[in-house]
Every structure is written in structure tokens, then in C-alpha cells.
Design a protein around this motif. Structure first.
Motif, short mmCIF file in Angstrom:
data_model
loop_
_atom_site.label_atom_id
_atom_site.label_comp_id
_atom_site.label_asym_id
_atom_site.label_seq_id
_atom_site.Cartn_x
_atom_site.Cartn_y
_atom_site.Cartn_z
N GLU A 1 50.13 42.81 33.16
CA GLU A 1 49.87 44.09 32.51
C GLU A 1 50.20 45.28 33.41
N ASN A 2 50.77 45.05 34.58
CA ASN A 2 51.06 46.14 35.51
C ASN A 2 52.54 46.49 35.54
N ASN B 1 49.86 39.97 37.96
CA ASN B 1 49.24 40.49 36.75
C ASN B 1 50.31 41.01 35.78
N LYS C 1 48.49 50.14 35.59
CA LYS C 1 48.12 49.20 34.53
C LYS C 1 48.60 49.72 33.19
N GLN C 2 49.30 48.87 32.45
CA GLN C 2 49.77 49.18 31.11
C GLN C 2 49.09 48.21 30.15
N GLU C 3 48.13 48.72 29.37
CA GLU C 3 47.38 47.86 28.45
C GLU C 3 48.29 47.27 27.38
N GLY C 4 48.08 46.01 27.08
CA GLY C 4 48.82 45.35 26.00
C GLY C 4 50.20 44.86 26.37
N SER C 5 50.61 45.04 27.58
CA SER C 5 51.92 44.57 28.00
C SER C 5 51.86 43.08 28.25
N ASN C 6 52.91 42.34 27.84
CA ASN C 6 52.89 40.89 28.04
C ASN C 6 53.71 40.45 29.24
#
Length: 119
Positions: free
Chosen positions: A78-79, A76, A34-39
């Protein structure tokens, strides 16, 4: 799939391997992080020389990229994903690859449930 949505650098691969979770079936292993803030999600592909010649390996990678493109709305964003192809993937056509990827993504609970309507 745009190149900015691909994972190419070894450091990025290693980060997903170390910190991510893995899920597998007979044909594919999928690592997710999971990468927070990724669009938008990013994917990295690994197809070993053990699987076949360059033509076979490139065909598998095309099938995987196209499958992710078709499932884009259900994945998802954000992944980051690393997909490792196993030997049985060499004998699969596009629809079998897509079905197998849907299965392994459901096992990892990263795919929304409306993927049931795909063939």
C-alpha cells in the motif's frame, strides 16, 4: 518491474516528498507514502548526475529495481516509495545495494522481518 508500478510524474514525486516520511542511510534516502486501497507498491528512482555518468546511474537504477523485485513479498503493497541514491552507491555491487536497501527499509519499518534470511 512493470512500468505501471513506477512513479514517473513530477506531481507524484512532489506528493510523496511533501506528505511522506523519509528514512536514510549512507547510500540511500527513501521516502514512503501510504496509499489506501492500492494492491501493489510503486517506486520512483532519483540518481543525480553527481553520482556518475549515464552507465553508472542506469546500473544503480537496475540494481534498485531488481532488489525491490526480489523483496516484493516483504514490502508493504500500500506504499509508494521514492529512492534517492547517494554518492557511495556508485561503487557498490548488486548484493551491497540490496543489503543497504534492506537496512534502510527496516529502519523505516516498511519491511517485514523475514528479510533476515537473505544474503
Amino acid at each position: 518491474m512493470k512500468k505501471k508500478y513506477r512513479i514517473k510524474k513530477n506531481d507524484d514525486f512532489q506528493k510523496v516528498f511533501r506528505r511522506g516520511k523519509s528514512f536514510a542511510n549512507r547510500q540511500f534516502v527513501v521516502y514512503t507514502l501510504k496509499q489506501e486501497g492500492s494492491n501493489h507498491f510503486r517506486i520512483g528512482l532519483s540518481v543525480s548526475k553527481k553520482i556518475g555518468n549515464a552507465v553508472c546511474r542506469n546500473r544503480i537504477k537496475r540494481y534498485i529495481r531488481q532488489s525491490f523485485h526480489e523483496l516484493e513479498g516483504q514490502i508493504n503493497p500500500e506504499n509508494e516509495y521514492i529512492i534517492i541514491a547517494r554518492k557511495p552507491a556508485a561503487n557498490m555491487d548488486f548484493h551491497e545495494v540490496k543489503k543497504s536497501l534492506i537496512h534502510v527499509l527496516k529502519v523505516g519499518r516498511v519491511l517485514k522481518q523475514k528479510a533476515n534470511n537473505s544474503k
